[in-house]
Design an enzyme around this catalytic site. Structure first.
Site, mmCIF file in Angstrom:
data_model
loop_
_atom_site.group_PDB
_atom_site.id
_atom_site.type_symbol
_atom_site.label_atom_id
_atom_site.label_comp_id
_atom_site.label_asym_id
_atom_site.label_seq_id
_atom_site.Cartn_x
_atom_site.Cartn_y
_atom_site.Cartn_z
ATOM 1 C CD GLU A 227 69.882 66.181 29.024
ATOM 2 O OE1 GLU A 227 70.971 66.608 29.487
ATOM 3 O OE2 GLU A 227 68.785 66.411 29.562
ATOM 4 C CD GLU B 37 71.427 70.926 32.925
ATOM 5 O OE1 GLU B 37 70.986 71.299 31.824
ATOM 6 O OE2 GLU B 37 70.842 70.106 33.657
#
Length: 336
Positions: free
Chosen positions: A224, A69
């Site tokens: 997120e 990520e």
């Protein structure tokens, strides 16, 4: 690169130094401009605080709980460089964590285990436990030491990007009790950052943000920020509002404006666990987070079990049928 950064990391950035060194000897420290103390507690664990200022918040910024990520990793690496260069002057105490360096090096979500299921003091140690399990124990100890000091507010932002597309591109998961003054102010601030939805959950969890909320007294969020991409493929302009929000939090310049954007609020209605190898999700693998389903639709099946939508407004979050048996494979949410 600033002279201060070179003194601590040589000709490397914080991220480059973290990936190049398996361990850190001692606790190297340095006083940089504007009377800011920096201490390298461990590989990828950097403490930053203004000396002589006792009226401060404690803010934990963590990235790379999942190593692939990359956008949050790039954001935090640049933020650290800007602190060393004097472009960002912290007024609050910071702990900056690159959680899973080995997963970053292997360009993978995890090496052996999903680290975001390992932040629980209840997990017993074993002689053959994974590197991720050992690392999570260290990070729990560092987090408790950091938040154990007196502070006006204790805040944790754990930055992620999601595996799949989302109806709300940027959203937050909050393990905090709904209604507290600090949490409500944070919800308003996150709306200004461009966070479009906030999910409140009281479900027991072993995520990093749930640990700091439940064991460290922090107001914590899993953020997120978009979809997983490789290093070099992120357009950091997409994260400009979040980056500005983080800088304002660090420098003490954050304010809730009268015309703030309000994030849509959701709550967890239930979780579906993978019970056997027969577990299957009953919708396309590329379906977006926050997709809504109709009453009567079957969302998941397992041996002698199926989940059927029973209430209007039910939506899905974090579907993943490839998790280990016993782990959460799907979250069911509804508007708050």
């Amino acid at each position: 690169m600033s002279n201060f950064q070179e003194q601590l990391f040589g000709n490397q950035s914080f991220l480059q130094f973290t990936l190049a060194n398996d361990s850190v000897v001692g606790k190297p420290s340095l006083l940089i401009g504007n009377n800011i103390q920096v201490e390298l507690w461990d590989r990828g664990v950097l403490s930053v605080y203004p000396k002589g200022n006792s009226s401060v918040h404690s803010i934990l910024l963590s990235v790379a709980v999942h190593g692939n990520e990359t956008a949050p990793i790039e954001i935090i690496d640049q933020l650290v460089s800007d602190i060393f260069a004097g472009k960002i002057i912290p007024t609050h105490r910071l702990l900056i964590v690159i959680a899973n360096p080995e997963a970053i090096k292997s360009n993978s979500r995890e090496v052996d285990e999903n680290m975001n299921r390992l932040f629980s003091p209840e997990l017993s140690a074993a002689s053959d436990e994974s590197d991720e399990r050992q690392r999570s124990r260290k990070l729990m100890a560092y987090s408790q030491a950091f938040f154990g000091k007196e502070a006006d507010q204790k805040i944790h932002y754990d930055l992620h990007t999601a595996i799949r597309d989302s109806y709300y591109k940027q959203f937050a998961v909050s393990p905090n009790p709904v209604g507290s003054t600090v949490a409500e102010r944070q919800y308003a601030l996150l709306g200004q950052w461009g966070i479009e939805a906030i999910l409140s959950t009281g479900e027991k969890s072993a995520t990093y943000s749930a640990f700091t909320a439940n064991y460290c007294g922090a107001t914590s969020f899993t953020l997120e920020l978009g979809k997983v991409k490789a290093f070099g493929e992120n357009d950091l302009a997409d994260f400009a509002s979040v980056t500005t929000g983080l800088e304002d939090a660090i420098t003490g310049n954050e304010t809730v404006s009268g015309d703030e954007k309000l994030a849509q609020r959701f709550r967890v209605a239930g979780e579906v666990l993978k019970q056997t190898v027969d577990f299957r999700l009953c919708f396309p693998s590329n379906i977006a987070n926050f997709t809504e389903f109709e009453i009567g639709e079957v969302l998941a099946t397992d041996k002698d079990y199926q989940y059927v939508v029973s209430n209007s407004g039910e939506r899905i979050l974090f579907p993943n049928e490839n998790v280990a048996i016993g782990q959460r494979a799907l979250v069911i949410i509804r508007p708050l």
